[in-house]
Scaffold this active site. Structure first.
Site, short mmCIF file in Angstrom:
data_model
loop_
_atom_site.label_atom_id
_atom_site.label_comp_id
_atom_site.label_asym_id
_atom_site.label_seq_id
_atom_site.Cartn_x
_atom_site.Cartn_y
_atom_site.Cartn_z
N ARG A 128 0.84 -1.20 0.00
CA ARG A 128 0.00 0.00 0.00
C ARG A 128 0.87 1.26 0.00
O ARG A 128 0.57 2.24 -0.68
CB ARG A 128 -0.95 -0.01 1.20
CG ARG A 128 -1.97 1.12 1.17
CD ARG A 128 -3.05 0.96 2.21
NE ARG A 128 -2.55 1.15 3.57
CZ ARG A 128 -3.30 1.06 4.66
NH1 ARG A 128 -4.59 0.78 4.56
NH2 ARG A 128 -2.79 1.25 5.87
N LYS B 283 -2.46 7.08 1.17
CA LYS B 283 -2.32 7.42 2.59
C LYS B 283 -1.26 8.53 2.65
O LYS B 283 -0.08 8.28 2.86
CB LYS B 283 -1.90 6.17 3.38
CG LYS B 283 -2.27 6.21 4.84
CD LYS B 283 -2.17 4.84 5.47
CE LYS B 283 -2.11 4.88 6.96
NZ LYS B 283 -3.23 5.52 7.63
N GLU C 247 -15.92 6.74 5.66
CA GLU C 247 -15.11 6.14 6.73
C GLU C 247 -15.05 7.16 7.86
O GLU C 247 -15.64 8.23 7.78
CB GLU C 247 -13.71 5.80 6.21
CG GLU C 247 -12.96 7.02 5.68
CD GLU C 247 -11.62 6.70 5.05
OE1 GLU C 247 -11.04 5.63 5.34
OE2 GLU C 247 -11.13 7.54 4.26
N1 PMP Z 1 -9.23 5.20 7.15
C1 PMP Z 1 -8.32 6.16 7.43
C2 PMP Z 1 -8.59 7.55 6.98
C3 PMP Z 1 -7.14 5.84 8.13
O1 PMP Z 1 -6.25 6.80 8.41
C4 PMP Z 1 -6.93 4.52 8.56
C5 PMP Z 1 -5.66 4.16 9.28
N2 PMP Z 1 -5.67 4.51 10.63
C6 PMP Z 1 -7.91 3.56 8.27
C7 PMP Z 1 -9.03 3.93 7.54
C8 PMP Z 1 -7.74 2.14 8.69
O2 PMP Z 1 -6.75 1.53 7.91
P1 PMP Z 1 -5.84 0.37 8.50
O3 PMP Z 1 -6.75 -0.72 8.92
O4 PMP Z 1 -4.97 -0.02 7.36
O5 PMP Z 1 -5.08 0.95 9.64
#
Ligand code: PMP
Length: 309
Positions: A70, A169, A202
């Site tokens: 990622r 990200k 989200e």
């Molecule tokens: N959405 C956002 C905006 C995030 O920053 C994160 C990470 N904290 C997630 C979802 C969750 O992703 P992950 O399970 O890969 O940590």
């Protein structure tokens, strides 16, 4: 008087024994106090860069390959060339954990555009900087896993994903931070972001799931969200357990009438939600499926990863 001197000596001795955290910067390891990045770095000046957050459980780096993939995808999407390959990156992650004895903790990986001039042009930045930190993690307090979170819905709309893909990200989290500030004003634990079409995407730092009539539902990636590694793990568990799962288009109404709700994230793991915008979720306590998934997830993290030693 002599007791005081002895106490001070003991304190100094204990401090000397305490290991300093080391930080990887561009191939070298620095003590925490000396780990510094230039103010000319466009990561600092413009939020130009990408990052990852990864968990280590019992000396096991959870789903490391997915996180590294990622990271490199995020970098490619913003035309950022990471100066080391994936194998070197993974070795550096493992070595940072070994040096810090991080057997249970959190890894923060940052790749910034590097040093440039004060202008925006990334071409002036000759080399990206790679930083790896491993440290302890502060999760939600255990009480939240037992009693659930209170979440609200933000008035801040999710960034339009055709302008900046939510799959990247990136170091620019202002959209999420503004929502998080709003959550603070309201006294909520987390906050849900709705996109410009009215669909749930989200939370500020977590993905969201609901359960309705026995079906597990999470927003479809096309609404604009980060496809979380924890979200992926929950989907895998659901498939293995024969739970009916749908990626769908959800509105705030769907959250209000959900039987269960939970959030997922590297830091949060799987955390139940019991209250959303004044509505009680289900019976106002963590749901049965949520707790089952949390149990399975905690089993998964022990086996799905790369050993640091
Ligand atoms: N959405 C956002 C905006 C995030 O920053 C994160 C990470 N904290 C997630 C979802 C969750 O992703 P992950 O399970 O890969 O940590």
């Amino acid at each position: 008087m002599s007791t005081l001197i002895n106490n001070n000596r003991e304190k100094q001795g204990a401090q000397a024994m305490e290991k300093t955290t080391v930080v990887y910067i561009d191939g070298k390891y620095f003590n925490k106090e000396d780990a510094k990045i230039s103010v000319w770095d466009h990561g600092f000046l413009y939020g130009d860069g990408v990052f990852e957050g990864i968990r280590v459980y019992s000396g096991n780096v959870f789903r490391m390959k997915q996180h590294i993939d990622r990271l490199y995808d995020s970098a490619k999407s913003i035309c950022l060339e990471i100066p080391i390959d994936k194998k070197e990156m993974m070795d550096a992650v493992l070595e940072t954990c070994r040096r810090n004895e991080t057997n249970d903790g959190y890894i923060r990986l940052v790749v910034s555009r590097g040093k440039g001039d004060l202008g925006l042009d990334p071409k002036k930045c000759s080399k990206a900087s790679v930083v790896i930190i491993s440290d302890k993690i502060s999760l939600y307090p255990e009480e939240k896993y037992k009693n659930g979170l209170r979440v609200t819905i933000s008035s801040v709309r999710k960034n339009f994903h055709e302008s900046m893909s939510s799959k990247v990200k990136s170091l620019n989290y202002l959209n999420n931070i503004l929502a998080k500030i709003e959550a603070g004003h309201i006294g909520a634990d987390e906050i849900v972001l709705i996109n410009i079409n009215g669909y749930v995407t989200e939370c500020s730092a977590d993905n969201i799931f609901i359960v309705k009539n026995g079906v597990l539902i999470t927003p479809h990636p096309s609404v604009g969200l980060l496809e979380g590694i924890t979200r992926g793990a929950v989907i895998d568990i659901a498939k293995e357990e024969g739970i009916e799962l749908r990626e769908d288009f959800l509105t705030s109404h769907d959250l209000y009438v959900a039987d269960e709700m939970f959030l997922t994230g590297t830091g949060a793991e799987i955390v139940p939600v019991v209250w959303v915008n004044g509505r009680t979720v289900g019976e106002g306590k963590p749901g049965k499926m949520t707790m089952e998934l949390l149990k399975k997830f905690r089993e998964l993290v022990k086996v799905d990863g790369v050993k640091i030693k």
